[in-house]
Design a protein around this motif. Sequence first.
Motif, mmCIF file in Angstrom:
data_model
loop_
_atom_site.group_PDB
_atom_site.id
_atom_site.type_symbol
_atom_site.label_atom_id
_atom_site.label_comp_id
_atom_site.label_asym_id
_atom_site.label_seq_id
_atom_site.Cartn_x
_atom_site.Cartn_y
_atom_site.Cartn_z
ATOM 1 N N TRP A 42 4.602 -4.532 -2.305
ATOM 2 C CA TRP A 42 6.039 -4.293 -2.442
ATOM 3 C C TRP A 42 6.878 -5.030 -1.406
ATOM 4 C CZ3 TRP A 42 8.659 -3.242 -6.441
ATOM 5 C CH2 TRP A 42 8.046 -2.599 -7.509
ATOM 6 N N ILE A 73 1.685 -1.249 -0.120
ATOM 7 C CA ILE A 73 2.724 -1.607 0.854
ATOM 8 C C ILE A 73 2.933 -3.120 0.884
ATOM 9 C CG2 ILE A 73 3.270 -1.675 3.336
ATOM 10 C CD1 ILE A 73 3.603 1.134 2.387
ATOM 11 N N MET A 99 8.754 2.153 -0.301
ATOM 12 C CA MET A 99 7.629 2.291 0.625
ATOM 13 C C MET A 99 7.060 3.709 0.616
ATOM 14 S SD MET A 99 6.829 -0.557 1.848
ATOM 15 C CE MET A 99 7.499 -1.690 0.665
ATOM 16 N N LEU A 100 7.929 4.702 0.500
ATOM 17 C CA LEU A 100 7.447 6.086 0.437
ATOM 18 C C LEU A 100 6.589 6.318 -0.800
ATOM 19 C CD1 LEU A 100 10.577 8.098 1.619
ATOM 20 C CD2 LEU A 100 8.374 7.895 2.788
ATOM 21 N N ARG A 101 6.920 5.642 -1.880
ATOM 22 C CA ARG A 101 6.167 5.788 -3.124
ATOM 23 C C ARG A 101 4.935 4.886 -3.142
ATOM 24 N NH1 ARG A 101 9.249 3.143 -7.399
ATOM 25 N NH2 ARG A 101 8.004 1.378 -6.778
ATOM 26 N N TYR A 151 16.567 -6.229 -0.124
ATOM 27 C CA TYR A 151 15.634 -5.143 0.189
ATOM 28 C C TYR A 151 16.262 -3.765 -0.022
ATOM 29 C CZ TYR A 151 12.096 -8.360 1.697
ATOM 30 O OH TYR A 151 11.137 -9.338 1.702
ATOM 31 N N LYS A 152 17.222 -3.691 -0.942
ATOM 32 C CA LYS A 152 17.815 -2.390 -1.267
ATOM 33 C C LYS A 152 16.735 -1.466 -1.823
ATOM 34 C CE LYS A 152 22.601 -3.179 -2.114
ATOM 35 N NZ LYS A 152 23.705 -2.958 -3.013
ATOM 36 N N GLY A 153 16.747 -0.232 -1.383
ATOM 37 C CA GLY A 153 15.769 0.733 -1.855
ATOM 38 C C GLY A 153 14.423 0.618 -1.172
ATOM 39 N N PHE A 154 14.357 -0.145 -0.094
ATOM 40 C CA PHE A 154 13.093 -0.397 0.602
ATOM 41 C C PHE A 154 12.402 0.902 1.020
ATOM 42 C CE2 PHE A 154 10.602 -1.367 4.417
ATOM 43 C CZ PHE A 154 9.805 -2.400 3.949
ATOM 44 N N SER A 155 13.142 1.816 1.604
ATOM 45 C CA SER A 155 12.530 3.066 2.088
ATOM 46 C C SER A 155 11.913 3.867 0.953
ATOM 47 C CB SER A 155 13.570 3.924 2.804
ATOM 48 O OG SER A 155 14.070 3.235 3.914
ATOM 49 N N ALA A 156 12.650 4.006 -0.124
ATOM 50 C CA ALA A 156 12.132 4.772 -1.266
ATOM 51 C C ALA A 156 10.893 4.109 -1.860
ATOM 52 C CB ALA A 156 13.219 4.911 -2.328
#
Length: 103
Positions: A26, A23, A75-77, A68-73
């Motif tokens: 990233w 975490i 972080m999930l990975r 921070y585009k794609g931040f959620s994806a």
Amino acid sequence: MVSPRRSELSAPRILFAGGMAGIFNWVVAIPADVLKSRFQTAPDGKYPNGFQDVLRELIREEGVGSLYKGFSAVMLRAFPANAACFLGYELTMRFLDWWGARA
């Protein structure tokens, strides 16, 4: 002793440490990764000054948040992937320590 011996670390602690390391990594690395991806997918010659041009265009057209585009994806990975990596490393080192003690 500053930290417990490798054999004293429990699997849940190793998983948590690995997940958190992923975490934090990233959170710091995602802006550079976004810039790199944008640069790699651009047509040849679009950014003659490299990453400076990519950064200027991205912030001008989409704002600072676009770094921070794609931040959620991500972080999930990040948590499960790095947790598994840390656990795999620690278990391998335990096995090698055990194997070396037998030889």
